[in-house]
Design an enzyme around this catalytic site. Structure first.
Site, PDB file in Angstrom:
ATOM      1  N   TYR A 135       0.817  -1.201   0.000  1.00 43.74           N
ATOM      2  CA  TYR A 135       0.000   0.000   0.000  1.00 43.74           C
ATOM      3  C   TYR A 135       0.855   1.258   0.000  1.00 43.74           C
ATOM      4  CZ  TYR A 135      -4.236  -2.670   1.167  1.00 43.74           C
ATOM      5  OH  TYR A 135      -5.297  -3.518   1.133  1.00 43.74           O
ATOM      6  N   ASP A 268       2.000  -5.393  12.986  1.00 43.94           N
ATOM      7  CA  ASP A 268       1.797  -6.156  11.748  1.00 43.94           C
ATOM      8  C   ASP A 268       2.781  -7.319  11.764  1.00 43.94           C
ATOM      9  OD1 ASP A 268       1.025  -7.057   9.305  1.00 43.94           O
ATOM     10  OD2 ASP A 268       1.941  -5.444   8.147  1.00 43.94           O
TER      11      ASP A 268
END
Length: 491
Positions: A135, A268
């Site tokens: 992203y 993450d």
């Protein structure tokens, strides 16, 4: 099958086009530095001046918020808990101190002193391959002018974050600066969290080739080159290599639990966030790391939620969830790494020790200190061979040894997992363990200790059904079952 051939050619052409586009993005993001232009001087917006002012104000607000996230990480002694020395509270004002500290990382000044490489190091580089894109970021392997391979991280101009920002604020330069804050945060974290199991920051480039003027938002992070962690390949590897990955991970989490920033959580936590460098596991993605402890009023505020399990931790008298970051990391290590890598084909004598680790981490009964102690205990036993004390010493007497010799004309057989796909090569502590393994393989009549060792110092042993010749080899020893003495000549 002409249809299949056309499809393959089309796929190859598409891959080439995609690679060309990504490499072009890399070149433009690295070589076209130095435009000292304000964020909004050339912004193109539609509508009246009021809309322009509103969009500009909203983007400036976002930029300031991102800056405030990073500046605390630059302050000496910052530990993430916001104790009462007043430093964190002062960050909410646009003070000169804030901008001074921020400029240090933006322009790589003396105070940050983290760069061995800068923009000039990238002159004459050659892009080799795209290692990944997401992203926010694009990761590219390049060879520098001297041939040294490095990995570069830069803003993904075609990524979702960049596209969404331009759609919302209609200012590519300002959006590039906003999106690049993840890279800038990562530069700071890599400098503050230096550890053998964290990827090494070699430098960064912000601005032109002299590192001047990064206001167009172009930032490139220069990292040591690693190989992406391939879990499928790792699952087929010998247990010793799988154990090494888990041990490296636990050592990293132990460091993060008491880092210079305090207890750091990896928000993450995925295998894709890691690479290997010469077999050593290294964390390579830090932009989602957080040193913030969760505030609470009751234990109910300290719930760790996972897809199939929830855990409630105690709320301390100071109003902070005790050990939440540490426990989050441990359980993620259990579900993403230990579950797949540790239990399968654990060596003789280690099953109960591995089961204890699996139970204590899967139920969060152990802290990171206890978990590291358990791993280090297994490593000690494995390297010392103490777990083999029950093997009878007489087992080696069934073999004739020929020192300083190797073999040729081998009749190989395969075993799994092996260090060689063409034969059966395993690590052993000694000839006695190799003899035990050979006796357990119905195909095995001889084995060779090659003198090569693994990362633990254990010997590599090659097992075979037979061979035709003995050949001189000063680093090897050949062991042959006495009941299967070879009818072979020596050359």
């Amino acid at each position: 099958m002409p249809g299949m051939g056309n499809s393959l050619r089309a796929a190859a052409l598409l891959a080439f086009v995609v690679l060309s586009i990504l490499v072009s993005l890399l070149i433009s993001s690295v070589q076209q530095f130095g435009a000292r232009i304000s964020y909004f001087s050339n912004a193109t917006v539609s509508g009246d001046e009021e809309e322009f002012t509103s969009l500009r104000g909203a983007l400036i607000y976002q930029l300031n918020e991102r800056r405030k996230e990073i500046i605390p990480l630059l302050l000496p002694g910052y530990d993430g808990d916001g104790d009462g020395d007043g430093r964190r509270h002062s960050l909410h004002s646009d003070s000169i101190l804030d901008y001074s500290l921020w400029n240090e990382i933006t322009h790589g000044s003396r105070e940050a002193h983290m760069d061995d490489m800068d923009c000039g190091s990238l002159v004459g580089m050659q892009a080799v391959e795209i290692l990944g894109s997401g992203y926010t970021k694009l990761v590219v392997k390049v060879h520098l002018a001297g041939g040294q391979p490095v990995a570069l991280k830069l803003v993904n101009e075609q990524g979702i974050d960049m596209g969404k920002c331009v759609e919302d604020f209609r200012d590519p330069r300002g959006c590039r600066e906003l999106v690049s804050y993840k890279l800038k945060k990562e530069i700071v974290l890599l400098q503050r969290l230096q550890h053998p199991n964290v990827i090494k920051l070699k430098g960064h480039c912000a601005g032109d080739s002299g590192g001047r003027g990064g206001k167009d938002g172009r930032v490139t992070v220069i990292l040591e080159q690693g190989n992406p962690l391939q879990m499928i390949q790792l699952l087929q590897s010998p247990w010793e290599d799988r154990f090494r990955v888990c041990l490296d991970l636990v050592r990293l989490l132990h460091f993060l639990s008491q880092s210079p920033l305090g207890s750091v959580a990896l928000l993450d936590f995925q295998p894709r966030q890691f690479v290997t460098v010469s077999g050593e596991l290294k964390l390579t993605d830090l932009d989602d790391a957080s040193a913030e402890e969760t505030s609470c009023q009751t234990d109910a505020d300290c719930t760790l939620q996972f897809p199939h399990r929830n855990f409630t931790l105690p709320c301390s008298a100071q109003g902070v969830c005790e050990g939440l970051n540490e426990k989050r990391n441990i359980y993620n290590a259990y579900r993403y790494f230990f579950t797949y890598l540790l239990p399968h084909q654990a060596p003789l004598g280690f099953t109960h020790l591995v089961d204890h680790i699996m139970n204590s981490t899967g139920e969060l009964k152990a802290d990171i200190n206890q978990t590291l102690e358990a791993f280090e205990h297994i490593l000690l036993l494995y390297k010392s061979g103490l777990h083999l004390d029950n093997l009878p010493p007489s087992i080696i007497r069934d073999y004739t040894v020929m020192r300083g010799m190797g073999t040729s004309g081998n009749a190989e057989y395969r075993c799994w997992p092996s260090y060689s796909q063409q034969g059966c090569v395993l690590s052993v502590h000694s000839a006695r363990e190799a003899a035990f393994i050979c006796n357990s393989h119905t195909q095995c009549n001889s084995f060779t200790l090659t003198g090569q060792t693994t990362w633990t110092g254990r010997l590599l042993a090659s097992f075979r059904s037979s061979f035709s010749h003995l050949v001189p080899d000063g680093t090897s020893e050949v062991y042959v079952k006495k009941t299967k003495a070879p009818e072979a000549s020596t050359v």
